[in-house]
Design a protein around this motif. Structure first.
Motif, PDB file in Angstrom:
ATOM      1  N   ASP A   2       0.680  -0.823   0.515  1.00 25.28           N
ATOM      2  CA  ASP A   2      -0.151   0.184   0.001  1.00 25.28           C
ATOM      3  C   ASP A   2       1.080   1.135   0.082  1.00 25.28           C
ATOM      4  O   ASP A   2       2.044   1.230   0.744  1.00 25.28           O
ATOM      5  CB  ASP A   2      -1.008   0.625   1.558  1.00 25.28           C
ATOM      6  CG  ASP A   2      -2.034   1.124   1.496  1.00 25.28           C
ATOM      7  OD1 ASP A   2      -1.228   2.763   0.987  1.00 25.28           O
ATOM      8  OD2 ASP A   2      -2.951   0.946   2.080  1.00 25.28           O
ATOM      9  N   ALA A   4       1.105   3.812   0.913  1.00 27.13           N
ATOM     10  CA  ALA A   4       0.582   4.497   2.325  1.00 27.13           C
ATOM     11  C   ALA A   4       1.687   3.770   3.756  1.00 27.13           C
ATOM     12  O   ALA A   4       2.368   4.805   3.849  1.00 27.13           O
ATOM     13  CB  ALA A   4      -1.175   4.725   2.761  1.00 27.13           C
ATOM     14  N   GLU A   5       1.615   3.063   3.611  1.00 26.03           N
ATOM     15  CA  GLU A   5       2.257   2.430   4.305  1.00 26.03           C
ATOM     16  C   GLU A   5       3.952   2.171   3.734  1.00 26.03           C
ATOM     17  O   GLU A   5       4.876   2.196   4.792  1.00 26.03           O
ATOM     18  CB  GLU A   5       2.101   0.402   4.241  1.00 26.03           C
ATOM     19  CG  GLU A   5       0.909   0.458   5.077  1.00 26.03           C
ATOM     20  CD  GLU A   5       0.821   1.046   6.602  1.00 26.03           C
ATOM     21  OE1 GLU A   5       1.657   1.220   7.149  1.00 26.03           O
ATOM     22  OE2 GLU A   5      -0.605   1.615   6.471  1.00 26.03           O
ATOM     23  N   ARG A 129      -5.726   7.482   1.982  1.00 25.39           N
ATOM     24  CA  ARG A 129      -6.099   6.649   2.001  1.00 25.39           C
ATOM     25  C   ARG A 129      -7.868   6.784   2.634  1.00 25.39           C
ATOM     26  O   ARG A 129      -8.050   5.692   2.006  1.00 25.39           O
ATOM     27  CB  ARG A 129      -5.852   6.680   3.884  1.00 25.39           C
ATOM     28  CG  ARG A 129      -4.258   6.008   4.372  1.00 25.39           C
ATOM     29  CD  ARG A 129      -3.538   5.740   5.078  1.00 25.39           C
ATOM     30  NE  ARG A 129      -3.801   6.657   6.337  1.00 25.39           N
ATOM     31  CZ  ARG A 129      -3.088   7.426   6.797  1.00 25.39           C
ATOM     32  NH1 ARG A 129      -2.044   7.264   6.236  1.00 25.39           N
ATOM     33  NH2 ARG A 129      -3.950   8.195   8.019  1.00 25.39           N
ATOM     34  N   ARG A 137      -3.929   2.025  -4.397  1.00 23.61           N
ATOM     35  CA  ARG A 137      -3.202   1.734  -3.405  1.00 23.61           C
ATOM     36  C   ARG A 137      -2.504   1.247  -3.098  1.00 23.61           C
ATOM     37  O   ARG A 137      -1.260   1.074  -3.190  1.00 23.61           O
ATOM     38  CB  ARG A 137      -3.752   2.013  -1.789  1.00 23.61           C
ATOM     39  CG  ARG A 137      -4.535   3.450  -2.054  1.00 23.61           C
ATOM     40  CD  ARG A 137      -5.215   3.373   0.093  1.00 23.61           C
ATOM     41  NE  ARG A 137      -5.148   2.736   1.089  1.00 23.61           N
ATOM     42  CZ  ARG A 137      -5.695   2.103   1.404  1.00 23.61           C
ATOM     43  NH1 ARG A 137      -6.508   3.034   1.676  1.00 23.61           N
ATOM     44  NH2 ARG A 137      -4.369   2.822   3.128  1.00 23.61           N
TER      45      ARG A 137
END
Length: 170
Positions: A2, A4-5, A129, A137
């Motif tokens: 992802d 964001a991760e 998110r 994502r």
């Protein structure tokens, strides 16, 4: 993966390397250079990957978060921050490792980078998110990781006009 991760993981690694440098005041210049060069490359490649992959998607899907009115505002601020980080990195590189000037420049880089990460985490990443579908994502996370791997030896850092960037990518 992802995106964001992946970005948050990079932020953690940046914080860890700055903390490592904080403990290296008695080390030799070549030891400082080893850690600094790794951190410098991470900062440069991470910023470019965000500019190539994350911010265009944020501009497309974001609506504003963390006190920003729009994804354009978030991105403009982030690109401005990247330029400040690039300038701070260049300042470090202009001094002999381990000198008082070098340490002051490292501290300034840590400060501007820390401010950027905190803003990005509560603004752009939160916005993304909330609005990006998981499949996007995932695709962007893979692309981001591949970009970083392909540029593991570094890139040429160049400042970007925040206004031109947003105009071009919106």
């Amino acid at each position: 993966m992802d995106i964001a991760e992946v970005i948050l993981s990079d932020h953690h690694e940046q914080r860890r390397l700055f903390a490592l440098l904080d403990e290296m005041h008695d080390c030799r210049p070549e030891e400082l250079d080893a850690v600094w060069n790794r951190l410098r490359i991470l900062l440069e490649v991470h910023a470019k990957a965000e500019e190539e992959l994350f911010y265009p998607a944020l501009l497309d899907l974001g609506r504003g978060a963390g006190g920003k009115d729009s994804a354009g505002d978030e991105t403009t601020d982030a690109i401005h921050d990247h330029n400040e980080i690039r300038d701070a990195v260049a300042e470090v590189t202009g001094h002999a490792s381990g000198t008082a000037q070098w340490w002051a420049a490292v501290a300034k880089t840590n400060e501007v980078n820390g401010d950027h990460m905190a803003e990005e985490e509560r603004e752009g990443l939160a916005d993304f998110r909330q609005h990006a579908p998981l499949d996007l994502r995932h695709r962007l996370g893979l692309a981001f990781s591949i970009f970083e791997s392909a540029h593991a030896s570094g890139i040429k850092a160049r400042d970007v006009s925040p206004a031109e960037y947003v105009d071009k990518n919106q």
